[in-house]
Design a protein around this motif. Sequence first.
Motif, PDB file in Angstrom:
ATOM      1  N   ILE A 144      33.622  37.946  25.037  1.00 37.78           N
ATOM      2  CA  ILE A 144      32.402  38.405  25.706  1.00 37.78           C
ATOM      3  C   ILE A 144      32.756  39.010  27.060  1.00 37.78           C
ATOM      4  O   ILE A 144      32.218  40.063  27.444  1.00 37.78           O
ATOM      5  N   TRP A 145      33.637  38.369  27.785  1.00 32.25           N
ATOM      6  CA  TRP A 145      34.064  38.865  29.101  1.00 32.25           C
ATOM      7  C   TRP A 145      34.728  40.234  28.959  1.00 32.25           C
ATOM      8  O   TRP A 145      34.476  41.143  29.760  1.00 32.25           O
ATOM      9  N   PHE A 146      35.562  40.396  27.936  1.00 33.76           N
ATOM     10  CA  PHE A 146      36.211  41.687  27.693  1.00 33.76           C
ATOM     11  C   PHE A 146      35.169  42.761  27.393  1.00 33.76           C
ATOM     12  O   PHE A 146      35.264  43.894  27.882  1.00 33.76           O
ATOM     13  N   ALA A 147      34.162  42.417  26.602  1.00 30.87           N
ATOM     14  CA  ALA A 147      33.129  43.388  26.211  1.00 30.87           C
ATOM     15  C   ALA A 147      32.305  43.869  27.400  1.00 30.87           C
ATOM     16  O   ALA A 147      31.767  44.980  27.376  1.00 30.87           O
ATOM     17  N   LEU A 148      32.225  43.081  28.453  1.00 30.57           N
ATOM     18  CA  LEU A 148      31.472  43.502  29.640  1.00 30.57           C
ATOM     19  C   LEU A 148      32.055  44.781  30.239  1.00 30.57           C
ATOM     20  O   LEU A 148      31.320  45.635  30.723  1.00 30.57           O
ATOM     21  N   GLU A 149      33.370  44.905  30.202  1.00 30.39           N
ATOM     22  CA  GLU A 149      34.045  46.045  30.822  1.00 30.39           C
ATOM     23  C   GLU A 149      34.541  47.077  29.823  1.00 30.39           C
ATOM     24  O   GLU A 149      34.734  48.237  30.178  1.00 30.39           O
ATOM     25  N   HIS A 150      34.757  46.655  28.581  1.00 31.46           N
ATOM     26  CA  HIS A 150      35.445  47.538  27.637  1.00 31.46           C
ATOM     27  C   HIS A 150      34.712  47.664  26.302  1.00 31.46           C
ATOM     28  O   HIS A 150      35.355  47.767  25.251  1.00 31.46           O
ATOM     29  N   SER A 151      33.399  47.695  26.341  1.00 36.58           N
ATOM     30  CA  SER A 151      32.651  47.873  25.099  1.00 36.58           C
ATOM     31  C   SER A 151      33.038  49.169  24.394  1.00 36.58           C
ATOM     32  O   SER A 151      32.964  49.269  23.163  1.00 36.58           O
ATOM     33  N   ASN A 152      33.448  50.152  25.171  1.00 36.83           N
ATOM     34  CA  ASN A 152      33.807  51.448  24.580  1.00 36.83           C
ATOM     35  C   ASN A 152      35.066  51.377  23.715  1.00 36.83           C
ATOM     36  O   ASN A 152      35.329  52.283  22.919  1.00 36.83           O
ATOM     37  N   LEU A 153      35.836  50.294  23.832  1.00 38.01           N
ATOM     38  CA  LEU A 153      37.083  50.174  23.092  1.00 38.01           C
ATOM     39  C   LEU A 153      36.966  49.297  21.844  1.00 38.01           C
ATOM     40  O   LEU A 153      37.931  49.174  21.085  1.00 38.01           O
ATOM     41  N   ILE A 154      35.810  48.662  21.635  1.00 34.81           N
ATOM     42  CA  ILE A 154      35.642  47.742  20.505  1.00 34.81           C
ATOM     43  C   ILE A 154      34.366  48.070  19.734  1.00 34.81           C
ATOM     44  O   ILE A 154      33.538  48.848  20.181  1.00 34.81           O
ATOM     45  N   ARG A 155      34.239  47.473  18.545  1.00 33.85           N
ATOM     46  CA  ARG A 155      33.049  47.696  17.710  1.00 33.85           C
ATOM     47  C   ARG A 155      32.048  46.558  17.791  1.00 33.85           C
ATOM     48  O   ARG A 155      30.873  46.750  17.477  1.00 33.85           O
ATOM     49  N   GLY A 156      32.519  45.379  18.143  1.00 34.92           N
ATOM     50  CA  GLY A 156      31.624  44.243  18.192  1.00 34.92           C
ATOM     51  C   GLY A 156      32.368  42.968  18.535  1.00 34.92           C
ATOM     52  O   GLY A 156      33.608  42.950  18.609  1.00 34.92           O
ATOM     53  N   VAL A 157      31.592  41.899  18.746  1.00 38.58           N
ATOM     54  CA  VAL A 157      32.146  40.587  19.077  1.00 38.58           C
ATOM     55  C   VAL A 157      31.494  39.543  18.170  1.00 38.58           C
ATOM     56  O   VAL A 157      30.270  39.485  18.060  1.00 38.58           O
ATOM     57  N   PHE A 158      32.326  38.744  17.524  1.00 39.18           N
ATOM     58  CA  PHE A 158      31.861  37.609  16.734  1.00 39.18           C
ATOM     59  C   PHE A 158      32.253  36.370  17.518  1.00 39.18           C
ATOM     60  O   PHE A 158      33.413  35.956  17.530  1.00 39.18           O
ATOM     61  N   ALA A 159      31.302  35.803  18.244  1.00 36.02           N
ATOM     62  CA  ALA A 159      31.556  34.755  19.231  1.00 36.02           C
ATOM     63  C   ALA A 159      31.280  33.385  18.618  1.00 36.02           C
ATOM     64  O   ALA A 159      30.127  33.031  18.359  1.00 36.02           O
ATOM     65  N   VAL A 160      32.340  32.601  18.419  1.00 35.64           N
ATOM     66  CA  VAL A 160      32.241  31.339  17.696  1.00 35.64           C
ATOM     67  C   VAL A 160      32.221  30.163  18.674  1.00 35.64           C
ATOM     68  O   VAL A 160      33.252  29.781  19.238  1.00 35.64           O
ATOM     69  N   ASP A 161      31.045  29.624  18.909  1.00 30.44           N
ATOM     70  CA  ASP A 161      30.839  28.447  19.757  1.00 30.44           C
ATOM     71  C   ASP A 161      31.523  28.573  21.114  1.00 30.44           C
ATOM     72  O   ASP A 161      32.173  27.642  21.594  1.00 30.44           O
ATOM     73  N   GLY A 162      31.377  29.741  21.717  1.00 29.15           N
ATOM     74  CA  GLY A 162      31.847  29.981  23.072  1.00 29.15           C
ATOM     75  C   GLY A 162      30.879  30.942  23.733  1.00 29.15           C
ATOM     76  O   GLY A 162      30.487  31.942  23.117  1.00 29.15           O
ATOM     77  N   LEU A 163      30.477  30.662  24.951  1.00 28.97           N
ATOM     78  CA  LEU A 163      29.350  31.351  25.580  1.00 28.97           C
ATOM     79  C   LEU A 163      29.728  31.942  26.933  1.00 28.97           C
ATOM     80  O   LEU A 163      30.798  31.635  27.481  1.00 28.97           O
ATOM     81  N   PRO A 164      28.858  32.779  27.505  1.00 30.63           N
ATOM     82  CA  PRO A 164      29.166  33.390  28.808  1.00 30.63           C
ATOM     83  C   PRO A 164      29.095  32.422  29.978  1.00 30.63           C
ATOM     84  O   PRO A 164      29.509  32.750  31.086  1.00 30.63           O
ATOM     85  N   VAL A 165      28.565  31.231  29.745  1.00 33.43           N
ATOM     86  CA  VAL A 165      28.588  30.163  30.737  1.00 33.43           C
ATOM     87  C   VAL A 165      28.779  28.869  29.959  1.00 33.43           C
ATOM     88  O   VAL A 165      28.261  28.719  28.854  1.00 33.43           O
ATOM     89  N   PHE A 166      29.543  27.928  30.511  1.00 33.20           N
ATOM     90  CA  PHE A 166      29.833  26.705  29.778  1.00 33.20           C
ATOM     91  C   PHE A 166      28.563  25.878  29.615  1.00 33.20           C
ATOM     92  O   PHE A 166      27.860  25.616  30.596  1.00 33.20           O
TER      93      PHE A 166
END
Length: 319
Positions: A144-166
């Motif tokens: 998720i942190w990577f996608a904040l800056e580099h969405s243009n380099l990826i197609r999507g994020v499948f985030a498994v039980d990990g969030l932008p804040v603990f």
Amino acid sequence: MSLATTFKLAFASLAIATVFGATPCSTFAAPSNQAESTSNAKVAQEFQVGSLYVEKYSNPNAKGAPVILIPGLASGAYVWDETVKQLRDNHELYVVTLAGFNGKPSIAGPKLPKLKASLLELIQTQKIDKPVLVGHSLGSASSIWFALEHSNLIRGVFAVDGLPVFPGTQNLGADQRKAMAEGARAQMASLDAASFGAQQTQYMRVTGVIDEKLALSLGVRAATSDPIATADYMAELLLLDMRPDLHKITVPVAVVSPFNAPDFARANMNEEGKNAYYKSLVNGIPQLSMISITNARHFVMLDQPQVFNQKLQEFLKKL
């Protein structure tokens, strides 16, 4: 019981177990063969990029999007063995282990910024055409942190039980968050090898997975990680709160929320309540979908591999 109290009880207990570990066992032993990989898939290439130790699976006939699989705290590429078996025929895969985990040498300095920079380097040097990031726990938050800056380099994020804040820390002030992070770092880094191994095994038994035998196997493997590196990653994760910037993500994000009813019985929380809580922490993501998987703990891809891999493949096909 109010909804706020329910959330507080449920997630405070999970946060404490994750950060500080459960009470160490007095003894720790497991058969050595439990630490062996169960994967029959052959690795095409192994190499290192920054703080990432990469296993690349190639198939010249693969037509699906490339996928980068990132494990969580004190874990290794082995947590994705079943997923690799399901995906390798149709997707080019890059399965990583982070420096300091699963017997890999650690690195000096801040860990999460290096992880993010290494992901960027991996995509650029390997010329990976807009991969999908599939991350678990720490790997999920990092994706998720990577996608904040580099969405243009990826197609999507499948985030498994990990969030932008603990979970459980969303209302902490900056000073409180820093104190918690440093406390977690100091306590975990002070453990000797035996205590660290016992802590990891007990965590796997209480929070990691439902099956006892699998928990022991995972505990053996987690114990090969560096306690100090694990403490650093954990502390840095606790310091993150990406919620103000989630609107910057321009790719689809699926958040997987595992639910094992007995674990939440004391807090009187049901599946819908937990899913709603997770959604409240990621609501700023423009293209968001929530996936709840029952009868599963934190390592949902190991507790419910068939359901998990089905949901993942459905996500990949939509991109």
